[in-house]
Write a protein that holds these residues in place. Structure first.
Motif: not given
Length: 105
Positions: A8-32
């Motif tokens: 439901g959010n719009v994320v634009r590459n770069g800082s203009q119009g930036w809206k944060r990613l929701e926790a549900l978007d970050i939760l499953p990121l495979p980092i290690c």
């Protein structure tokens, strides 16, 4: 400027119009990996998360304890400032177009 719809959010590459990613978007990121198993942001230890930040060149001030909120905040900070963090595996199927914001094998 490209737009990516995220929970439901719009994320634009770069800082203009930036809206944060929701926790549900970050939760499953495979980092290690731990003992051969993929570990996501939510389950990464403080050491694992700090090592991932260093590997990606994301500046931080040596936090020894990471809450889930602080993990989300620093990932959003990196994305807002044009960084494209590396993941160790493709994001899960729930990610949709958010995967365009990250690099992965």
């Amino acid at each position: 400027m490209s737009d990516t719809s995220v929970h439901g959010n719009v994320v634009r590459n770069g800082s203009q119009g930036w809206k944060r990613l929701e926790a549900l978007d970050i939760l499953p990121l495979p980092i290690c990996r731990r003992n051969g198993n993929i570990v996501d942001v939510e389950h990464a230890s403080d050491f694992e998360f700090s090592a991932w930040l260093q590997w990606n060149g994301i500046p931080f001030t040596g936090s020894s304890e990471w809450t889930f909120d602080s993990k989300c905040a620093i990932i959003n900070y990196a994305l807002q400032h044009g960084l494209k963090p590396r993941l160790i595996a493709p994001p899960g199927t729930s990610f949709g177009l958010v995967s365009d914001l990250f690099e992965y094998p």
